[in-house]
Design a protein around this motif. Structure first.
Motif, PDB file in Angstrom:
ATOM      1  N   ARG A   1       0.992  -1.095   0.022  1.00 51.62           N
ATOM      2  CA  ARG A   1       0.190   0.412   0.029  1.00 51.62           C
ATOM      3  C   ARG A   1       0.992   1.265   0.228  1.00 51.62           C
ATOM      4  NH1 ARG A   1      -3.134  -2.552  -1.686  1.00 51.62           N
ATOM      5  NH2 ARG A   1      -4.679  -4.123  -1.057  1.00 51.62           N
ATOM      6  N   PHE A   2       0.872   2.231  -0.233  1.00 52.84           N
ATOM      7  CA  PHE A   2       0.936   3.366  -0.275  1.00 52.84           C
ATOM      8  C   PHE A   2       0.329   4.747   0.245  1.00 52.84           C
ATOM      9  CE2 PHE A   2       0.929   1.138  -3.748  1.00 52.84           C
ATOM     10  CZ  PHE A   2       2.004   0.645  -4.230  1.00 52.84           C
ATOM     11  N   TYR A   3       1.130   4.929   0.998  1.00 52.58           N
ATOM     12  CA  TYR A   3      -0.016   5.830   2.350  1.00 52.58           C
ATOM     13  C   TYR A   3       1.074   8.194   2.772  1.00 52.58           C
ATOM     14  CZ  TYR A   3       0.267   1.305   4.297  1.00 52.58           C
ATOM     15  OH  TYR A   3       0.096  -0.095   4.408  1.00 52.58           O
ATOM     16  N   GLY A   4       0.476   8.505   2.309  1.00 49.91           N
ATOM     17  CA  GLY A   4       0.526   9.984   2.116  1.00 49.91           C
ATOM     18  C   GLY A   4      -0.384  10.647   3.533  1.00 49.91           C
ATOM     19  N   SER A   5       0.366  11.457   4.242  1.00 46.83           N
ATOM     20  CA  SER A   5       0.069  11.908   5.279  1.00 46.83           C
ATOM     21  C   SER A   5       0.180  13.994   4.912  1.00 46.83           C
ATOM     22  CB  SER A   5       0.229  11.951   6.380  1.00 46.83           C
ATOM     23  OG  SER A   5       1.587  11.047   7.082  1.00 46.83           O
ATOM     24  N   ASP A   6      -0.147  14.988   5.810  1.00 51.91           N
ATOM     25  CA  ASP A   6      -0.106  16.051   5.647  1.00 51.91           C
ATOM     26  C   ASP A   6      -0.762  16.508   7.047  1.00 51.91           C
ATOM     27  OD1 ASP A   6       1.146  18.095   2.906  1.00 51.91           O
ATOM     28  OD2 ASP A   6       0.249  18.767   4.682  1.00 51.91           O
ATOM     29  N   ARG A   7      -0.133  17.857   7.977  1.00 51.23           N
ATOM     30  CA  ARG A   7      -1.044  18.347   8.225  1.00 51.23           C
ATOM     31  C   ARG A   7      -1.942  19.098   7.396  1.00 51.23           C
ATOM     32  NH1 ARG A   7       3.339  23.388   9.917  1.00 51.23           N
ATOM     33  NH2 ARG A   7       3.640  24.121   8.082  1.00 51.23           N
ATOM     34  N   ALA A  13       0.045  16.377  11.554  1.00 55.46           N
ATOM     35  CA  ALA A  13       1.559  16.257  11.359  1.00 55.46           C
ATOM     36  C   ALA A  13       2.781  15.509  11.638  1.00 55.46           C
ATOM     37  CB  ALA A  13       1.216  17.496  12.445  1.00 55.46           C
ATOM     38  N   ILE A  14       3.856  15.080  10.741  1.00 56.59           N
ATOM     39  CA  ILE A  14       4.658  14.576  10.860  1.00 56.59           C
ATOM     40  C   ILE A  14       5.263  14.113  12.838  1.00 56.59           C
ATOM     41  CG2 ILE A  14       6.502  16.172  10.938  1.00 56.59           C
ATOM     42  CD1 ILE A  14       8.100  14.225   8.100  1.00 56.59           C
ATOM     43  N   SER A  15       5.064  14.928  13.576  1.00 55.63           N
ATOM     44  CA  SER A  15       5.502  13.909  14.595  1.00 55.63           C
ATOM     45  C   SER A  15       4.580  13.293  15.037  1.00 55.63           C
ATOM     46  CB  SER A  15       5.507  15.367  15.424  1.00 55.63           C
ATOM     47  OG  SER A  15       3.987  16.220  15.933  1.00 55.63           O
TER      48      SER A  15
END
Ligand SMILES: C[S@@+](CC[C@H](N)C(=O)[O-])C[C@H]1O[C@@H](n2cnc3c(N)ncnc32)[C@H](O)[C@@H]1O
Length: 398
Positions: A275-281, A308-310
């Motif tokens: 799978r392919f995962y994206g995140s962003d604040r 957030a990346i934290s």
């Protein structure tokens, strides 16, 4: 009228020039070799391969890293305008261009006796008109500088235009047809973009530089409009990058719709096992990424989450590749304020992503250094929409 001999000559393989982001020519060359193009050779600004028109179409359809594909239809010496005029008429224009499709001729001259690019373009336009037996439908000139609304309209109408490029270098005139039209980073399924999107063509070349072959999961913890995540999912699924868009070659006289359909339909996409995962604040970025993944047909294999990346943790399953382009310091010195963000990102990745590799694309070496990640040698600096960026890569994190 063309003789049979001329037609045979036109069917001979010719040089196809794949335009690459300067600095990444060898990466595109490796892709062209892998996709079975003949004689791939990296040169300044791109890659040359050889083939016929079906290869030109396939290059547009299948190559992820090419910015555009130029078909080099003629090359001859031209010492003065009269000679250019005469030799440009020998190009079999009627086999390539249609009288009803607008044409734009762009010429450039370097270290040559012909030094007036405008006069050279005009001679070639006249040769085309005479060979086609009709005045050429001239495309609107390319707008330059800041675009007023009127120019943008002209440009939008002009997407049907075919561009001929004549380069006169050291008295050698090379004539090419731009077979792509709009730049190939426009895959045709992305509507929503954020402020500083990574071009799809560059994203694909950076993934390739990181050794990505579609078998590992990918995480982008600052995904913006989702470019890396969507490109990686498409690579893993075997989806052709040009499947959703149109190309200038569809407007040429030698276009064969049935053969094109069979090229487009060839090969079966397979559901990826990872799978392919994206995140962003930014919640807006996540909505954008989801919409873009949906249009690209990869939403079943992608997951986008708002944090957030934290708060980033590795997904369950095997390790893979983290690839990210964090905010840039757009102006000199502005990067300083970003050092804490890069430092915190490095700490998070070192603490939680053992077994993963990391690729970071940024515009200042000091920002990459602030992550304290164990990068290998610096990559080359490449322009992404006017900002020069570099890929910094780690091996597998311990
Ligand atoms: C240069 S953009 C990334 C562009 C993206 N690669 C694309 O193609 O659209 C940087 C992104 O980092 C996000 N960002 C900034 N600080 C962040 C943080 N602390 N945690 C998560 N995301 C952050 C921004 O919201 C922005 O979307």
């Amino acid at each position: 009228m063309n003789t049979d001999q001329d037609k045979t000559a036109a069917a001979q393989p010719f040089e196809i020039f794949l335009v690459a982001a300067p600095g990444l020519e060898s990466v595109l060359c490796a892709e062209a070799r892998e996709r079975g193009f003949a004689n791939p050779t990296a040169v300044k600004g791109g890659v040359t391969v050889t083939g016929g028109w079906p290869e030109v179409w396939r290059a547009n359809l299948e190559l992820r890293g090419a910015t555009r594909v130029l078909a080099r239809i003629a090359s001859f010496r031209a010492l003065h305008l009269a000679q250019l005029d005469k030799r440009a008429r020998r190009v079999p224009w009627a086999e390539i261009l249609r009288a009803d499709v607008p044409v734009r001729v762009e010429a450039s001259c370097k270290a040559s006796r012909i030094y007036h690019a405008g006069a050279a373009a005009q001679r070639i336009e006249r040769a085309i008109a005479e060979e086609l037996g009709a005045p050429i439908v001239k495309a609107a000139p390319k707008p330059t500088g800041k675009k007023p609304a009127k120019d943008m309209e002209a440009e939008a109408e002009d997407t049907r235009a075919v561009q001929i490029k004549a380069r006169i270098d050291d008295d050698l005139c090379t004539i090419s047809v731009d077979s792509s039209g709009e730049s190939l980073h426009k895959r045709g399924h992305k509507e929503a973009v954020n402020k500083a999107p990574m071009r799809e063509t560059l994203a694909a070349l950076f993934l390739r530089q990181c050794g990505y072959d579609g078998r590992e999961p990918v995480v982008d913890p600052m995904c913006g409009s989702g470019t890396f995540v969507i490109e990686a999912a498409e690579i893993a699924a075997g989806l052709k990058p040009g499947r959703s868009r149109h190309f200038a070659f569809e407007q040429l006289a030698n276009f064969d719709p049935a053969l094109w359909q069979s090229l487009r339909a060839g090969g079966t996409p397979t559901a990826p096992t990872v799978r392919f995962y994206g995140s962003d604040r930014d919640a807006g970025a996540i909505a954008m990424s989801r919409a873009n993944a949906e249009r690209a047909g990869v939403s079943a294999w992608t997951e986008f989450t708002h944090h957030a990346i934290s708060d980033l943790t590795p997904p369950e399953g095997p390790p893979g590749l983290v690839i990210v382009n964090p905010p840039y310091g757009a102006r000199i010195g502005e990067g300083k304020s970003l050092i804490p963000l890069y430092h915190a990102m490095g700490q998070t990745l070192k603490a939680r992503f053992a077994g993963w590799r990391v690729g970071i694309i940024t515009n200042e070496a000091a920002l990459a250094k602030a992550t304290e990640l164990p990068f290998g040698e610096d990559g080359v600096s490449v322009s992404n929409g006017g900002i020069r960026v570099t890929l910094y890569q780690t091996g597998v994190l311990g």
